[in-house]
Design a protein around this motif. Structure first.
Motif, PDB file in Angstrom:
ATOM      1  N   TYR A   1      14.814  27.314 -10.710  1.00  0.00           N
ATOM      2  CA  TYR A   1      13.705  27.554 -11.621  1.00  0.00           C
ATOM      3  C   TYR A   1      12.976  28.818 -11.192  1.00  0.00           C
ATOM      4  CZ  TYR A   1       9.323  26.833 -14.115  1.00  0.00           C
ATOM      5  OH  TYR A   1       8.222  26.992 -14.920  1.00  0.00           O
ATOM      6  N   ALA A   2      12.902  29.801 -12.105  1.00  0.00           N
ATOM      7  CA  ALA A   2      12.337  31.094 -11.753  1.00  0.00           C
ATOM      8  C   ALA A   2      10.869  31.227 -12.141  1.00  0.00           C
ATOM      9  CB  ALA A   2      13.146  32.215 -12.401  1.00  0.00           C
TER      10      ALA A   2
ATOM     11  N   PRO B   1      10.796  21.962 -13.297  1.00  0.00           N
ATOM     12  CA  PRO B   1      11.305  21.096 -14.368  1.00  0.00           C
ATOM     13  C   PRO B   1      12.475  20.224 -13.902  1.00  0.00           C
ATOM     14  CG  PRO B   1      10.977  23.332 -15.166  1.00  0.00           C
ATOM     15  CD  PRO B   1      10.782  23.370 -13.676  1.00  0.00           C
ATOM     16  N   ALA B   2      12.496  18.996 -14.392  1.00  0.00           N
ATOM     17  CA  ALA B   2      13.554  18.067 -14.001  1.00  0.00           C
ATOM     18  C   ALA B   2      14.920  18.660 -14.285  1.00  0.00           C
ATOM     19  CB  ALA B   2      13.385  16.754 -14.749  1.00  0.00           C
TER      20      ALA B   2
ATOM     21  N   VAL C   1      25.023  20.159 -12.173  1.00  0.00           N
ATOM     22  CA  VAL C   1      25.059  21.580 -12.530  1.00  0.00           C
ATOM     23  C   VAL C   1      25.048  21.737 -14.048  1.00  0.00           C
ATOM     24  CG1 VAL C   1      26.366  23.726 -12.402  1.00  0.00           C
ATOM     25  CG2 VAL C   1      26.181  22.258 -10.377  1.00  0.00           C
ATOM     26  N   ALA C   2      25.834  20.924 -14.736  1.00  0.00           N
ATOM     27  CA  ALA C   2      25.861  20.979 -16.205  1.00  0.00           C
ATOM     28  C   ALA C   2      24.479  20.684 -16.780  1.00  0.00           C
ATOM     29  CB  ALA C   2      26.886  19.988 -16.748  1.00  0.00           C
TER      30      ALA C   2
ATOM     31  N   VAL D   1      19.142  22.664 -19.075  1.00  0.00           N
ATOM     32  CA  VAL D   1      17.691  22.827 -18.940  1.00  0.00           C
ATOM     33  C   VAL D   1      17.327  24.313 -18.861  1.00  0.00           C
ATOM     34  CG1 VAL D   1      15.687  22.372 -17.466  1.00  0.00           C
ATOM     35  CG2 VAL D   1      17.412  20.582 -17.835  1.00  0.00           C
ATOM     36  N   HIS D   2      18.123  25.071 -18.109  1.00  0.00           N
ATOM     37  CA  HIS D   2      17.870  26.502 -17.961  1.00  0.00           C
ATOM     38  C   HIS D   2      17.837  27.191 -19.318  1.00  0.00           C
ATOM     39  CE1 HIS D   2      18.226  30.623 -16.348  1.00  0.00           C
ATOM     40  NE2 HIS D   2      19.075  30.812 -17.331  1.00  0.00           N
TER      41      HIS D   2
END
Ligand SMILES: [Zn+2]
Length: 107
Positions: A40-41, A48-49, A95-96, A101-102
């Motif tokens: 998360y940047a 975030p979850a 990862v998926a 979310v990203h």
């Protein structure tokens, strides 16, 4: 197995052309941690979850969300080459979910 190398220009991780052909301007590349989990940047907390926290040591990797190959930013910045560090499963698991979310946050 011999190490695979992606193309990269001028020690800049954002110029990687992954071995699968993906680039920042195609499907995009994602900053990830040493497990290949997208980080998360943003500055908001909590993280975030689904996403990993920004690594305290700033040791970042670049994940290709198309094929799961992961590149170590430190090596690229130091050497101007982009060896594949490892590969993760981008079709299932944490990862998926983190990739999903990203893109949700960055669309
Ligand atoms: Zn790829």
């Amino acid at each position: 197995m011999d190490t695979e190398f992606a193309d990269v220009i001028g020690h800049d991780v954002t110029t990687i052309t992954c071995l699968c052909g993906n680039t920042v301007s195609k499907e995009g590349l994602i900053q990830a941690n040493s497990q290949g989990v997208p980080v998360y940047a943003g500055n908001d907390s909590p993280v975030p979850a689904g996403l990993a926290a920004w690594p305290d040591d700033e040791d970042l990797y670049t994940l290709c969300p198309a094929c799961g190959r992961v590149y170590h930013d430190t090596i690229i910045e130091a050497t101007g080459t982009a060896p594949v560090s490892f590969q993760v499963d981008v079709t299932a698991g944490p990862v998926a979910e983190a990739i999903r979310v990203h893109w949700e946050l960055n669309s």
